[in-house]
Structure formats: structure tokens, C-alpha cells
Design an enzyme around this catalytic site. Sequence first.
Site, PDB file in Angstrom:
ATOM      1  N   HIS A  43      -6.862  12.869 -32.843  1.00  0.00           N
ATOM      2  CA  HIS A  43      -7.233  12.269 -34.133  1.00  0.00           C
ATOM      3  C   HIS A  43      -7.229  13.283 -35.274  1.00  0.00           C
ATOM      4  CE1 HIS A  43      -8.114   8.463 -32.373  1.00  0.00           C
ATOM      5  NE2 HIS A  43      -9.132   8.901 -31.656  1.00  0.00           N
ATOM      6  N   HIS A  48      -7.111   4.919 -27.884  1.00  0.00           N
ATOM      7  CA  HIS A  48      -7.075   4.961 -29.341  1.00  0.00           C
ATOM      8  C   HIS A  48      -5.738   5.530 -29.808  1.00  0.00           C
ATOM      9  CE1 HIS A  48     -11.369   5.385 -28.199  1.00  0.00           C
ATOM     10  NE2 HIS A  48     -11.533   4.497 -29.167  1.00  0.00           N
ATOM     11  N   ASP A  59      -9.673   6.508 -21.538  1.00  0.00           N
ATOM     12  CA  ASP A  59     -10.624   5.519 -22.029  1.00  0.00           C
ATOM     13  C   ASP A  59     -10.064   4.102 -22.060  1.00  0.00           C
ATOM     14  OD1 ASP A  59      -8.973   6.604 -23.954  1.00  0.00           O
ATOM     15  OD2 ASP A  59     -10.562   7.034 -25.387  1.00  0.00           O
TER      16      ASP A  59
END
Length: 335
Positions: free
Chosen positions: A122, A162, A247
Site C-alpha cells: 500500500h 487488498h 488475508d
Amino acid sequence: MKFGYREICLEHDTGPRHPETADRIRAIRRGLAKRHGVEYHDGAPADRDAVEAVHDPAYISEIESFCADGGGTWDADTVAVEETWDAALASAGLARWAVEEAIDGSDGRQTPFAIGRPPGHHAEFDEAMGFCFFNNAAVAAHWAVDHAEGVDSAVIFDWDVHHGNGTQDIFYDRDDVFYVSIHEQGLFPGTGEVLETGGPNARKTILNAPLPGGSGDEEYTAVVDELLDPAIERFAPDLFVVSAGFDAHRHDPISRMRVSTEGYGHMTDRVRTIADRHDAALAFVLEGGYGLDALAESVGMVHEVFDGREPVEPDGDVLSKAERVIDDVRAAHEL
């Protein structure tokens, strides 16, 4: 497998209620202690030049000063202490160690996997977010393409739940790094749409597959086989880096995806086959994964695949919503 690990990564203290804690690495190491053929290497921290190659120097100085002053809350999700600076450099250095090992010929049972923290995907060119400060995979891939003999191009395959907005941001207008992401549609940070395919100088070098919640082994396998594989066939990389977040596991507390431990093993087997076909060096870099047992089991599964385990192939049907996403990506990339 060879695992990159440094003790300083445990000193990045995010507090008692934060999902990205040192217990993640401890859980992985406990799980690996039960398995055969595990090696640990400490690599070396990334130097300033390596990090500045993919991040704004002013931003790096800001992070350094922030940590030197004791850290604190950078944003609602991203927390630092004084030791975070050294931990972040160590984590980036471990990613580079993994890539260097792979390029130098470590494969098969010696395939490298960097298990540093904080994670990185990120972290944008000039901003920390989503638990990340320096973009570990980007640091490693950039170094390889710019400096490693025989490496002219790299693929970063991000299977974290993500979207890796930071990796996409850093490489959006480069034609020598191909970024591929499978992620949950609508989840943080809200980027990674199908039509985000690269800048004017790098068309079709970003491939995003935003799958609907509830996707699992069948959907992830379909993306690898129907999108990743043919796209990489066209790109022909010299280096293959997996941004390995776990995740999307069905037992992870912060997503709605349904990937099983066996599913991660199957994806690993597929990735190994693709990398071998292109004679591309293969390295893994840890990203997310917040259910400790699921994380430890999944990393252990990746290791076991390289130690000879043959994972079970999923045999269910692909969700119709996921099929539509795959069709949209195929059209956007003319696959």
C-alpha cells in the site's frame, strides 16, 4: 524454502488492538518449526538509495524524522514507533534479498520467501498507508530490473485480498514491470478497477481482477489460468515476484473471501509452473494475513509445495459474478 527474517521486524510495535502485529511473524515461525527443510537468512537492510529509487526522498526523510521523534499515528491504520524506521528498512532489504537469491539461482526447495514486516504494497511513491511505509516488493523489483544482470523485466503478482495501490502507483507508467492483482472488490483502499491498465508509456502492464466477496479457490485459479498465464506469456518476464498476502483466506477476520489453505498451495504450484516455463527467477514477499493460524498454515503450505507436496486442484464452479469480472479483464487486455 529459504526464509528471510530479521529480529528487528518484531520491534515495529503497532499496539495491542492493531491487526498487523509481530505475532504474525511469530506465528509463521512457530508453524515452520514443525516442517522439514526450512532455512533462515537475515539478508541486509535496504540502503537509502534502494528506497529512494521508488519513493520520494522528501517522503523518506519525513518518515525518518517521524520515527526518530517516537512515531505515533501516521493515519487511522498506519502506526509507527522509533524502531519502525529500522524495521521498514529491514523488511525492504529482505524483499531485495529474496529477489537476489532467486536471480542467483535459488529455486526448487531453495526458493526464497521474505517474511519481513511492516508489509509494503500500500506504500505509494510519496505516502504511507494501510500498515505500509516502504513498498518492499517494489524496492526489490526495481533494483532487479535496473541493476541485476539478465533481468530486463519483472512481474509482481499480488494475491493479497487488498489491492496494492502503492505498487500500482509506483509502476503505473513503466513498461518493464507488469503488476497483476487479485483482490476483493470494494475493499480498502478502493482502487484496482479493471480499466486501470497502465499509463500512456506502459499500456496493458497493470492487470486488476477485482473479484466479488465470497470468491475462493475456483475463482482464484480461474484468474491465474485465464488471465495471469496468458498475460505473462505475452510479457515474458525474467523475474516473478509474488506479493504474498494471505488475508483472502476463508478464516481471515478482515475479508469475505473463501480461499483455503489448499487453495494457496494450488496457486503456488501454478505460479511455479508459469515461472519455470519462462525461466523466470521466482521469489515471495510477505504482505497481509491477519488470522494467525490461517496465516501460519498458508505460509507452511507454500513451503510444502516446494518440498514436494502436490496440492489438491479445486473442482467446483466459478461464481457467475466472478466470471463476468474475468470476461471484462480479458476484454480490457485483449487476451
